[in-house]
Design a protein around this motif. Sequence first.
Motif, PDB file in Angstrom:
ATOM      1  N   VAL A 105      72.657 -86.835  36.848  1.00  0.00           N
ATOM      2  CA  VAL A 105      71.996 -86.330  38.054  1.00  0.00           C
ATOM      3  C   VAL A 105      71.489 -87.494  38.903  1.00  0.00           C
ATOM      4  O   VAL A 105      71.615 -87.497  40.132  1.00  0.00           O
ATOM      5  N   ALA A 106      70.930 -88.504  38.239  1.00  0.00           N
ATOM      6  CA  ALA A 106      70.385 -89.653  38.958  1.00  0.00           C
ATOM      7  C   ALA A 106      71.472 -90.454  39.669  1.00  0.00           C
ATOM      8  O   ALA A 106      71.227 -91.034  40.733  1.00  0.00           O
ATOM      9  N   ARG A 107      72.668 -90.499  39.111  1.00  0.00           N
ATOM     10  CA  ARG A 107      73.772 -91.183  39.800  1.00  0.00           C
ATOM     11  C   ARG A 107      74.016 -90.545  41.169  1.00  0.00           C
ATOM     12  O   ARG A 107      74.226 -91.239  42.166  1.00  0.00           O
ATOM     13  N   ALA A 108      73.995 -89.209  41.192  1.00  0.00           N
ATOM     14  CA  ALA A 108      74.196 -88.505  42.463  1.00  0.00           C
ATOM     15  C   ALA A 108      73.017 -88.750  43.402  1.00  0.00           C
ATOM     16  O   ALA A 108      73.202 -88.966  44.604  1.00  0.00           O
ATOM     17  N   GLY A 109      71.803 -88.723  42.856  1.00  0.00           N
ATOM     18  CA  GLY A 109      70.628 -88.989  43.674  1.00  0.00           C
ATOM     19  C   GLY A 109      70.621 -90.405  44.224  1.00  0.00           C
ATOM     20  O   GLY A 109      70.263 -90.638  45.380  1.00  0.00           O
ATOM     21  N   PHE A 110      71.040 -91.348  43.403  1.00  0.00           N
ATOM     22  CA  PHE A 110      71.089 -92.756  43.806  1.00  0.00           C
ATOM     23  C   PHE A 110      72.054 -92.945  44.974  1.00  0.00           C
ATOM     24  O   PHE A 110      71.728 -93.595  45.972  1.00  0.00           O
ATOM     25  N   LYS A 111      73.242 -92.366  44.848  1.00  0.00           N
ATOM     26  CA  LYS A 111      74.272 -92.552  45.875  1.00  0.00           C
ATOM     27  C   LYS A 111      73.944 -91.821  47.173  1.00  0.00           C
ATOM     28  O   LYS A 111      74.352 -92.253  48.252  1.00  0.00           O
ATOM     29  N   SER A 112      73.195 -90.721  47.075  1.00  0.00           N
ATOM     30  CA  SER A 112      72.865 -89.931  48.267  1.00  0.00           C
ATOM     31  C   SER A 112      71.470 -90.236  48.805  1.00  0.00           C
ATOM     32  O   SER A 112      71.065 -89.687  49.827  1.00  0.00           O
ATOM     33  N   ASN A 113      70.738 -91.086  48.087  1.00  0.00           N
ATOM     34  CA  ASN A 113      69.377 -91.471  48.478  1.00  0.00           C
ATOM     35  C   ASN A 113      68.397 -90.302  48.400  1.00  0.00           C
ATOM     36  O   ASN A 113      67.387 -90.280  49.108  1.00  0.00           O
ATOM     37  N   LEU A 114      68.681 -89.331  47.517  1.00  0.00           N
ATOM     38  CA  LEU A 114      67.763 -88.214  47.308  1.00  0.00           C
ATOM     39  C   LEU A 114      66.818 -88.526  46.151  1.00  0.00           C
ATOM     40  O   LEU A 114      67.222 -89.144  45.163  1.00  0.00           O
ATOM     41  N   PRO A 115      65.562 -88.080  46.225  1.00  0.00           N
ATOM     42  CA  PRO A 115      64.653 -88.262  45.089  1.00  0.00           C
ATOM     43  C   PRO A 115      65.026 -87.327  43.945  1.00  0.00           C
ATOM     44  O   PRO A 115      65.545 -86.227  44.168  1.00  0.00           O
ATOM     45  N   VAL A 116      64.767 -87.772  42.728  1.00  0.00           N
ATOM     46  CA  VAL A 116      65.090 -86.979  41.545  1.00  0.00           C
ATOM     47  C   VAL A 116      63.841 -86.814  40.684  1.00  0.00           C
ATOM     48  O   VAL A 116      62.844 -87.518  40.852  1.00  0.00           O
ATOM     49  N   ALA A 117      63.919 -85.865  39.770  1.00  0.00           N
ATOM     50  CA  ALA A 117      62.866 -85.652  38.778  1.00  0.00           C
ATOM     51  C   ALA A 117      63.540 -85.185  37.503  1.00  0.00           C
ATOM     52  O   ALA A 117      64.739 -84.883  37.497  1.00  0.00           O
ATOM     53  N   VAL A 118      62.774 -85.128  36.416  1.00  0.00           N
ATOM     54  CA  VAL A 118      63.346 -84.677  35.154  1.00  0.00           C
ATOM     55  C   VAL A 118      62.385 -83.713  34.471  1.00  0.00           C
ATOM     56  O   VAL A 118      61.175 -83.946  34.425  1.00  0.00           O
ATOM     57  N   LEU A 119      62.931 -82.605  33.988  1.00  0.00           N
ATOM     58  CA  LEU A 119      62.201 -81.678  33.130  1.00  0.00           C
ATOM     59  C   LEU A 119      62.743 -81.911  31.722  1.00  0.00           C
ATOM     60  O   LEU A 119      63.891 -81.564  31.431  1.00  0.00           O
ATOM     61  N   PRO A 120      61.961 -82.534  30.827  1.00  0.00           N
ATOM     62  CA  PRO A 120      62.506 -83.039  29.561  1.00  0.00           C
ATOM     63  C   PRO A 120      62.884 -81.945  28.567  1.00  0.00           C
ATOM     64  O   PRO A 120      62.073 -81.096  28.222  1.00  0.00           O
ATOM     65  N   MET A 121      64.142 -82.016  28.110  1.00  0.00           N
ATOM     66  CA  MET A 121      64.620 -81.065  27.113  1.00  0.00           C
ATOM     67  C   MET A 121      65.515 -81.748  26.080  1.00  0.00           C
ATOM     68  O   MET A 121      66.216 -81.078  25.321  1.00  0.00           O
ATOM     69  N   GLY A 122      65.513 -83.072  26.080  1.00  0.00           N
ATOM     70  CA  GLY A 122      66.334 -83.805  25.132  1.00  0.00           C
ATOM     71  C   GLY A 122      65.587 -84.090  23.843  1.00  0.00           C
ATOM     72  O   GLY A 122      64.456 -83.645  23.642  1.00  0.00           O
ATOM     73  N   LYS A 123      66.205 -84.869  22.977  1.00  0.00           N
ATOM     74  CA  LYS A 123      65.565 -85.218  21.706  1.00  0.00           C
ATOM     75  C   LYS A 123      64.604 -86.382  21.880  1.00  0.00           C
ATOM     76  O   LYS A 123      63.520 -86.405  21.299  1.00  0.00           O
TER      77      LYS A 123
END
Length: 319
Positions: free
Chosen positions: A100-118
């Motif tokens: 998701v961050a790759r897309a945000g980085f390339k488009s200059n959009l801010p990102v966030a994360v809702l943690p659901m990993g290990k």
Amino acid sequence: MFVKKYNQNKRVKKYHFCLLVNKQATNYNERAIKKLIKSILNNGHHFTVLEPNSAFSLYDQAQSAAGLKRHRGVVLSQVKKWGNITALIACGGDGTFNLVARAGFKSNLPVAVLPMGKFNNICQSVYKTVDPDKIIKKILARKHQIITINAGEIADQMFFSSVGLGFIPKLQEILEEKKQPRFGFGWSQFGTKAATIKLSKKTILKVDSFKFETSPKMINVNLLPYSCGIPISNASLLDDGMCEIIFDVNVNTKKFGNYLSQIIKRKFVYGSDFRMYRGKSICIEPVEGYNLYLDGEIIEVPSDMIEITVLEKALKIFA
């Protein structure tokens, strides 16, 4: 550090959030997603939910949501209704965030994360918590902040937390089958076991213009403090344009156990056995045949030499 604040004296910006949900995440949490959606609506924002069924589909849909590819399907209808998507939220673990961050980085959009990993390394590094409720409050706070964090590249692959060879990929392999220990003794046992792996007898490292040989069991390059759920790099700053390279110098397996135990207790100081250097460009060879840890995912090393670069541009993230 770039920080953009929104205060109560100004008109609060309204976002069109796109939630990219990984339902296969280790700790998938439907309740947290519903609470996030409710909070988005209560704060007057708009949202689109996408639930891709593979990593390829996740990245493809993230690019579409970010405007890097033609809008289609749900994204197209929601954009027509609410306007362009203006922020991305990765609902999953570190691998989900990376795509998701790759897309945000390339488009200059801010990102966030809702943690659901290990392990949720990126979340722990940025938010200092993995509590979904606290993170939702941070993202949707009236006076929220958007900061920037470092981004790196290795063999045309972007990363935002860390990459590693030897010890860390092996440790992740062990932890995938076991629960994370609660105490230092358990971590010490895992550290000793993971240290049985050894890289090439002669590994050439180049940190910026400084070149040297070593025979390590571990090479880790960190943009953020956490790898495998462990605060391995206490020197990492979010957006200083630098990375930390951490490696051992002829250390036996027992010392690795103690190293990991002390890291967990936040008492370890890098010195002669375990070293930490800082730089913007890292070159490592030979590495063919080893697995590479990249933001929580294990992939094959693409060539016998890898170059790691901290990019000039940074990633915008809600904090």
